[in-house]
Scaffold this motif. Structure first.
Motif, PDB file in Angstrom:
ATOM      1  N   SER A 242       0.851  -1.188   0.000  1.00 32.89           N
ATOM      2  CA  SER A 242       0.000   0.000   0.000  1.00 32.89           C
ATOM      3  C   SER A 242       0.885   1.236   0.000  1.00 32.89           C
ATOM      4  O   SER A 242       1.814   1.337   0.805  1.00 32.89           O
ATOM      5  CB  SER A 242      -0.923  -0.010   1.225  1.00 32.89           C
ATOM      6  N   GLN A 244       0.929   5.436   0.225  1.00 35.64           N
ATOM      7  CA  GLN A 244       0.154   6.606   0.639  1.00 35.64           C
ATOM      8  C   GLN A 244       0.617   7.865  -0.080  1.00 35.64           C
ATOM      9  O   GLN A 244      -0.186   8.757  -0.353  1.00 35.64           O
ATOM     10  CB  GLN A 244       0.278   6.801   2.159  1.00 35.64           C
ATOM     11  N   ASN A 267      -4.820   5.304  -0.348  1.00 46.36           N
ATOM     12  CA  ASN A 267      -4.759   3.851  -0.091  1.00 46.36           C
ATOM     13  C   ASN A 267      -4.525   3.075  -1.384  1.00 46.36           C
ATOM     14  O   ASN A 267      -5.236   2.124  -1.710  1.00 46.36           O
ATOM     15  CB  ASN A 267      -6.040   3.366   0.586  1.00 46.36           C
TER      16      ASN A 267
END
Length: 308
Positions: A242, A244, A267
């Protein structure tokens, strides 16, 4: 060869276990196996190692135990454990190696797992099974497997005499690296472009295991001066990642960094062993030159260069 039918005095109270089979498809263990289409079950005939010198009674016992085995399906290899002994700082395990193929087979280095019937691992060891010699077609050969205490995950004395089995450790087949598209891309890409992108992604050398890298796909300057850079984010890990935020730098054909930007991602996830394309837009105000030369370019996060 160790003969399991001859026990030492310390083993007089140890009883042989019941048969327990651990079976795999032959093509999961051996290379160049041609699957056989027959549906008939296969009874494996006893085959003793050429170096074993046994008397008639011992041969009879092995044949009796072998005849108790259930038939195998075509294209299978099985380990059928029949006896386990404690030997000071070792465990000796007797098992029939069974082959239901219509051809003889041989093994090299093969990793075996000693476990309980519920799958709890008790030990693991790589054996050089070339010493097993060639195993004839549709045959079953008894063989001893010795685990030293450093091959075991529990103390020798905690290895149970009942309720265990021996199994092949299969190597995980490498998952094919594939394309991972965000829903917005799936909806906006024409089917022809989608197929081309998929073929291109799968044609690339996949990232190394655990590696995450970035590959430039396309860079164009819009009429308003903004720079649109499409990157392929490649995840060679077995886990989803993931992101950001992503700081990017862009070099044009001059070799100079002509644009920098920090991009916030909501996300943004790249699934395990996949590559995901994404377009990053550098506003005109972030571009340090009036004339971009996009005949050659690089876009990369901090300390990572990827040519376009």
């Amino acid at each position: 060869m160790l003969n399991f039918l001859k026990r030492n005095k310390n083993e007089e109270n140890e009883q042989p276990t019941r048969h327990n089979d651990s079976t795999v498809d032959a093509n999961e263990l051996l290379e160049d196996v041609q699957e056989e289409s027959s549906e008939e079950q296969v009874d494996t005939e006893l085959s003793l190692h050429p170096s074993w010198k046994l008397d008639e009674e011992e041969v009879y016992v092995y044949r009796f135990m072998n005849n108790e085995h259930p038939p195998l399906k075509p294209n299978q290899i099985s380990l059928a454990g029949f006896e386990l002994h404690h030997m000071d700082d070792q465990i000796s395990v007797g098992a029939f190696v069974r082959n239901s193929l219509n051809k003889k087979i041989s093994f090299n280095e093969t990793t075996l797992i000693l476990m309980t019937e519920d799958g709890t691992k008790l030990g693991r060891k790589e054996f050089d099974l070339s010493s097993l010699d060639e195993l004839p077609a549709k045959s079953s050969r008894p063989y001893p497997f010795i685990f030293d205490e450093n091959d075991l995950f529990v103390p020798v004395e905690e290895i149970p005499l009942e309720g265990w089995k021996l199994a092949f450790e299969l190597k995980k087949s490498a998952q094919k690296h594939s394309l991972d598209l965000a829903e917005s891309w799936q909806q906006s890409l024409a089917s022809e472009d989608l197929e081309k992108l998929k073929e291109y992604t799968e044609s690339l050398q996949p990232p190394k295991p655990g590696e995450v890298n970035f590959m430039g796909l396309k860079a164009v300057q819009a009429d308003n001066g903004d720079l649109h850079v499409t990157m392929l984010i490649r995840n060679g890990s077995e886990k989803n990642i993931s992101l950001q935020q992503l700081p990017l730098q862009f070099e044009d054909a001059s070799g100079q960094v002509v644009a920098r930007g920090g991009f916030q991602l909501d996300n943004f996830e790249v699934k395990a062993n996949t590559s995901k394309p994404w377009t990053f837009i550098f506003p005109r105000a972030m571009i340090d030159t009036d004339e971009l030369d996009l005949s050659k370019w690089k876009a990369y996060p901090t300390q990572q260069n990827q040519e376009g």
